[in-house]
Motif scaffolding. Structure first.
Motif, mmCIF file in Angstrom:
data_model
loop_
_atom_site.group_PDB
_atom_site.id
_atom_site.type_symbol
_atom_site.label_atom_id
_atom_site.label_comp_id
_atom_site.label_asym_id
_atom_site.label_seq_id
_atom_site.Cartn_x
_atom_site.Cartn_y
_atom_site.Cartn_z
ATOM 1 N N PHE A 230 -14.645 -0.130 -0.906
ATOM 2 C CA PHE A 230 -13.310 -0.345 -0.917
ATOM 3 C C PHE A 230 -12.796 0.392 0.395
ATOM 4 O O PHE A 230 -12.898 1.333 0.615
ATOM 5 C CB PHE A 230 -12.614 0.431 -2.426
ATOM 6 N N LYS A 231 -11.684 -0.481 0.920
ATOM 7 C CA LYS A 231 -11.182 -0.155 2.253
ATOM 8 C C LYS A 231 -9.797 0.324 2.219
ATOM 9 O O LYS A 231 -9.132 -0.551 1.682
ATOM 10 C CB LYS A 231 -11.349 -1.100 3.372
ATOM 11 N N GLU A 232 -9.217 1.613 2.174
ATOM 12 C CA GLU A 232 -7.891 1.968 2.140
ATOM 13 C C GLU A 232 -7.075 1.217 3.260
ATOM 14 O O GLU A 232 -7.790 1.228 4.464
ATOM 15 C CB GLU A 232 -7.728 3.697 1.979
ATOM 16 N N GLU A 233 -6.027 0.863 2.740
ATOM 17 C CA GLU A 233 -5.138 0.309 3.914
ATOM 18 C C GLU A 233 -3.771 1.182 3.967
ATOM 19 O O GLU A 233 -3.572 1.709 3.115
ATOM 20 C CB GLU A 233 -4.728 -1.211 3.703
ATOM 21 N N PRO A 234 -3.020 0.808 4.999
ATOM 22 C CA PRO A 234 -1.780 1.698 5.281
ATOM 23 C C PRO A 234 -0.873 1.411 4.060
ATOM 24 O O PRO A 234 -0.946 0.202 3.509
ATOM 25 C CB PRO A 234 -1.180 1.340 6.756
ATOM 26 N N PHE A 235 -0.079 2.114 3.908
ATOM 27 C CA PHE A 235 1.142 1.927 2.735
ATOM 28 C C PHE A 235 0.450 1.471 1.595
ATOM 29 O O PHE A 235 0.947 0.369 1.114
ATOM 30 C CB PHE A 235 2.256 1.270 3.253
ATOM 31 N N MET A 236 -0.375 2.005 0.956
ATOM 32 C CA MET A 236 -0.711 1.930 -0.472
ATOM 33 C C MET A 236 -0.413 3.123 -1.577
ATOM 34 O O MET A 236 -0.595 4.186 -0.913
ATOM 35 C CB MET A 236 -1.984 1.130 -0.710
ATOM 36 N N THR A 237 -0.629 2.923 -2.895
ATOM 37 C CA THR A 237 -0.439 3.863 -3.790
ATOM 38 C C THR A 237 -1.994 4.533 -3.671
ATOM 39 O O THR A 237 -2.464 4.777 -2.808
ATOM 40 C CB THR A 237 -0.048 3.551 -4.877
ATOM 41 N N PHE A 545 -0.896 -2.389 10.508
ATOM 42 C CA PHE A 545 -1.412 -3.440 9.572
ATOM 43 C C PHE A 545 -2.368 -4.330 10.481
ATOM 44 O O PHE A 545 -2.090 -5.359 11.150
ATOM 45 C CB PHE A 545 -0.230 -4.452 9.015
ATOM 46 N N LYS A 546 -3.669 -3.848 10.601
ATOM 47 C CA LYS A 546 -4.435 -4.798 11.350
ATOM 48 C C LYS A 546 -5.446 -5.837 10.773
ATOM 49 O O LYS A 546 -5.956 -6.831 11.440
ATOM 50 C CB LYS A 546 -5.586 -3.539 12.009
ATOM 51 N N GLN A 547 -5.244 -5.715 9.477
ATOM 52 C CA GLN A 547 -6.114 -6.860 8.825
ATOM 53 C C GLN A 547 -5.351 -8.194 8.938
ATOM 54 O O GLN A 547 -4.111 -8.197 8.611
ATOM 55 C CB GLN A 547 -6.642 -6.449 7.373
#
Length: 646
Positions: A230-237, A545-547
Motif C-alpha cells: 500500500f502506497k500512501e499518497e498526499p492528502f488522505m486520511t 500529486f505525482k501519480q
C-alpha cells in the motif's frame, strides 16, 4: 454470555468442525526464501510478508461461548528499513475485570549462516504488556537476532469472551504480501455483517456449509495472492480506510426457542446506552461539586455565549490534554485535581460544567482522521474514538473541543475533520457534518529593493489565519522563538536583521510574523541581465500529486487559501525586458482557483498571486483536473522576471 443446554452436544464436536490447516508449517522454511535478496514483484520492497494465515471461530460449550483467533505469520527481511517488522504488537482487548487471553505464542528468527539455517527463538521473558487506551493493551515482543536476510515467523492464539469483537482481516500492508488467507467460521445461531474494502481483487472466496450434530457452521474462506504494498499518497486520511480488508461484526444471536439477542444494535440504542453510562451521560449530569466552580467563572455574566466562553477558556487553559483519544471519562474530580486527561475526560468535564449552569449540552462522537471514517450503516461503537461537546447559542450550533490551547472556541482541531459525527442527545440525536468553513490561510507580503549585485533587501510579513495560525502557535510555543526560527529558516538563504511576532497568545486574532532581511543568491546574473523569480518564499516547486492515476479521494481536511503579494523596486540603469503573463485557472464548480498577475509601474514591479482550494474533498474522477491544476501552478510560479541594462 450465557448459552443454553442444547449446546452441550456442540462442545463434543467443535474441534472437528473448525480444524483448518495453515498453508505453511511452522519451522519449515524453504531455502529459496532464506536466499532471497530482492522480491521479484517489487524490487523496492524492504520486507515481504511471505504468508499470513488466520482462522477465527466461536467455541461453544454448554455454559458459554468463546471467540477463538489463531494466526500464523512469516516475514522476509530484505533491507535495514524492513527490520522494523521484527517488532510485533498484538492488541488485547479488556473491559472491567475481563481480558482476552493470548496463548501458544511462538516466535523464531531464521538466518542462513555458512550455508546452514540458524534458528533463534524468542525467550519467555521477551514479552511486554503495554497500555494503549482504556480498553486495549498491546502484548509486545521483538524478534532476536534480526538482520538483513532473516526470515521471521510467529504464531499465537487469542481466546476472548467479547463475541462482538470478531477479528477483521487485513490483506494489504505497506510491504507486499505474497499469500494471505483467512477462515471465519460462523455457527448458524450467529448472524454476522461483513464487507470488503479496498481496491484489490480477491484471488478466491468460498463458503462451505459444515453440518455437525445439532448445528451447522458457515465457513467463509478468503485468499489473496501477491498483494502490492500500500502506497500512501498526499492528502488522505488513514491507511486503514483504503487497504484491502475484510470487516466482520456480530449482528445478533438467535437460539431456537429463545428471543433474539441483539449485539450490534442500533444507533438509537447506542445513544440511550451512552446517556445512562457512568462514564458518559451520568458523568455530565453528576458531579454536583463542579457547580461552585462553574458559577464562580460565570458570575455577573448574562449572555449565554460569554458564559460558554468563560467555562471553555477555563478548561482549555487549565486541563492539559495527554494525547489520548477516547470518548469516556474517568473520575472528573481526579481530572480537576491532576489537571490532565484524555479527550473524553476534558470534553465531558467541559460538558458537565456547562450543565451545572443550566446550559443544554449535547455530545458528538466522531472518528479522527487517523482512526478512519465511520460507516453509518454499521452501528458499532468502536468506529468512534473521540468526543466533542455541542451547544446552541441563538440559532447557531457550536462544536467545542477544549483539548487544544491554540484554537479559538468553535473551531475543531484538524484531526476531527472527518465526515460525520453522531450526536448523543435526548432531543437532538442524529448525524452532524464535521465539515468546516475555517480555512488554512496564509498571506505573504514582501517589499524589496533589488540591487545590481542581485541582493534583495527589505521586509517580508506573514499573516496566518485559521489552521495555519494554529500550526504556527503550536510550533512556536512548543519550541520557543529561537528554535522556531531556526527550523523556519533551515531551507532559506536569508540574512535576518530583525524579527517580530504578533498576536500569538490571542487565538481569536490572526497570528503575524514579521522580518527585516537581506537575501543573496536568489537572482541569477548573466552579462547584462538579471533573472528574478518573484517568489522568495511560498513557491510550489513540485506537484504533490505525482501519480498519473489515483485510487483514493484527495482529502485536504479544510479549505485552503494562500496569497502572495510582492513589491520589488528594480535598480537604476535596468529596464524590465520580460514579465510573466497573467493567468487565471478555475476548476469546475469553482472547486479551486489560481490567479497570477505581474504589473510594472515605473521602476516598481508588483506581483499578486492566490491559490484557493474551496472544498475539502476531491473524488477520484476529479483527480486528473486537480493534478493538472497543480502542474500549472508549479510551471507558472517558476517563471522569471528578466531585467536588462539600459
Amino acid at each position: 454470555m450465557r448459552l443454553f443446554t442444547l449446546w452441550a452436544l456442540v462442545a463434543l464436536v467443535v474441534q472437528s468442525v473448525y480444524a483448518q490447516k495453515s498453508p505453511v508449517k511452522f519451522g519449515d522454511i524453504p531455502l529459496e526464501d532464506l536466499k532471497m535478496k530482492i522480491y521479484d514483484k517489487d524490487s523496492s520492497a524492504s520486507a515481504v510478508i511471505l504468508s499470513d494465515y488466520g482462522e477465527a471461530y466461536v467455541s461453544l460449550t454448554s455454559i458459554n461461548a468463546s471467540l477463538m483467533f489463531e494466526r500464523h505469520v512469516r516475514i522476509k527481511i530484505l533491507s535495514k528499513d524492513g527490520m522494523e517488522w521484527g517488532d510485533v504488537a498484538i492488541p488485547v482487548y479488556h473491559s472491567g475485570s475481563k481480558e482476552e487471553r493470548v496463548t501458544k505464542i511462538k516466535a523464531t528468527t531464521y538466518n542462513l549462516e555458512n550455508g546452514k539455517i540458524v534458528e533463534t527463538n524468542l525467550s519467555k521473558d521477551g514479552m511486554l504488556k503495554e497500555k494503549f487506551n482504556r480498553n486495549v493493551n498491546f502484548l509486545k515482543f521483538t524478534f532476536p537476532n534480526v538482520k538483513e536476510g532473516s526470515v521471521l515467523e510467529y504464531s499465537y492464539t487469542i481466546s476472548s469472551e467479547f463475541l462482538s469483537n470478531f477479528p477483521n482481516w487485513q490483506f494489504q500492508y505497506d510491504i507486499p504480501v505474497r499469500w494471505s488467507e483467512y477462515w471465519a467460521m460462523f455457527p448458524e445461531f450467529f448472524s454476522f455483517e461483513k464487507y470488503m474494502q479496498g481496491y484489490l481483487t480477491l484471488t478466491s472466496y468460498e463458503v462451505k456449509n459444515k453440518a455437525e450434530a445439532n448445528f451447522q457452521v458457515m465457513a467463509h474462506h478468503w485468499i489473496m495472492k501477491d498483494s502490492p504494498a500500500f502506497k500512501e499518497e498526499p492528502f488522505m486520511t488513514c491507511e486503514d480506510d483504503y487497504v484491502a480488508k475484510m470487516n466482520i461484526a456480530l449482528s445478533h444471536i438467535t437460539i431456537p426457542g429463545e428471543p433474539t439477542t441483539e449485539i450490534m444494535g442500533t444507533w438509537v440504542k447506542l445513544n440511550a446506552n451512552l446517556q445512562e453510562s457512568e462514564a458518559f451521560g451520568r458523568a455530565i449530569s453528576g458531579y454536583g461539586s463542579l457547580r461552585k466552580k462553574s458559577e464562580e467563572l460565570t458570575a455577573g455574566l448574562t449572555d449565554t455565549q460569554q458564559k460558554v466562553e468563560a467555562i471553555f477558556n477555563y478548561v482549555r487553559q487549565n486541563i492539559e490534554w495527554n494525547g489520548n483519544k477516547d470518548f469516556y471519562a474517568d473520575d472528573l474530580k481526579d481530572i480537576m485535581e491532576k489537571k490532565k486527561g484524555t479527550a473524553g475526560d476534558i470534553n465531558i468535564l467541559l460538558a458537565s460544567m456547562l450543565e451545572k449552569i443550566d446550559i443544554p449540552v449535547d455530545m458528538v462522537l466522531l472518528s479522527t482522521r487517523d482512526h478512519g471514517f465511520v460507516r453509518e450503516q454499521y452501528p458499532m461503537e468502536d468506529q468512534f474514538n473521540y468526543v466533542v461537546a455541542s451547544v446552541k447559542i441563538g440559532d447557531k450550533r457550536i462544536l467545542l473541543d477544549a483539548t487544544d490551547k491554540y484554537l479559538p472556541m468553535g473551531v475543531l482541531p484538524e484531526r476531527c475533520l472527518n465526515g460525520h459525527g453522531l450526536v448523543i442527545s435526548k432531543t437532538n440525536h442524529g448525524w452532524l457534518s464535521l465539515e468546516t468553513k475555517v480555512k488554512s490561510k496564509t498571506i505573504v507580503t514582501t517589499d524589496f529593493t533589488l540591487k545590481e549585485t542581485g541582493e534583495l533587501a527589505g521586509k517580508i510579513n506573514y499573516t496566518f489565519d485559521g489552521y495555519d495560525a494554529h500550526n504556527v502557535r503550536r510550533d512556536y510555543f512548543a519550541k520557543g522563538e529561537e528554535d522556531y526560527l531556526k527550523k523556519f529558516l533551515a531551507d532559506k538563504n536569508w540574512e535576518i536583521q530583525k524579527s517580530e511576532f504578533q498576536n500569538l497568545k490571542e487565538v481569536e486574532k490572526n497570528a503575524k510574523q514579521l522580518h527585516d532581511l537581506v537575501i543573496n543568491e536568489h537572482c541569477i546574473l548573466t552579462g547584462n541581465a538579471i533573472y528574478l523569480n518573484p517568489y522568495v518564499t511560498s513557491q510550489l516547486k513540485e506537484n504533490p500529486f505525482k501519480q498519473e492515476k489515483r485510487q483514493y479521494p484527495v482529502d485536504f481536511g479544510s479549505p485552503e487559501e494562500q496569497t502572495y503579494m510582492s513589491k520589488i523596486v528594480i535598480p537604476d540603469g535596468y529596464i524590465v525586458d520580460e514579465l510573466p503573463k497573467p493567468k487565471v485557472f478555475v476548476l469546475p464548480g469553482s472547486a479551486a482557483k489560481f490567479s497570477y498577475n505581474v504589473t510594472q509601474t515605473g521602476n516598481v514591479v508588483n506581483i499578486i498571486s492566490m491559490v484557493q482550494i474551496n472544498k475539502s474533498l476531491f473524488l477520484q474522477d476529479e483527480y486528473p483536473h486537480l493534478r493538472e491544476f497543480y502542474n500549472m501552478i508549479v510551471a507558472k510560479q517558476a517563471e522569471q522576471i528578466v531585467l536588462k541594462k539600459k
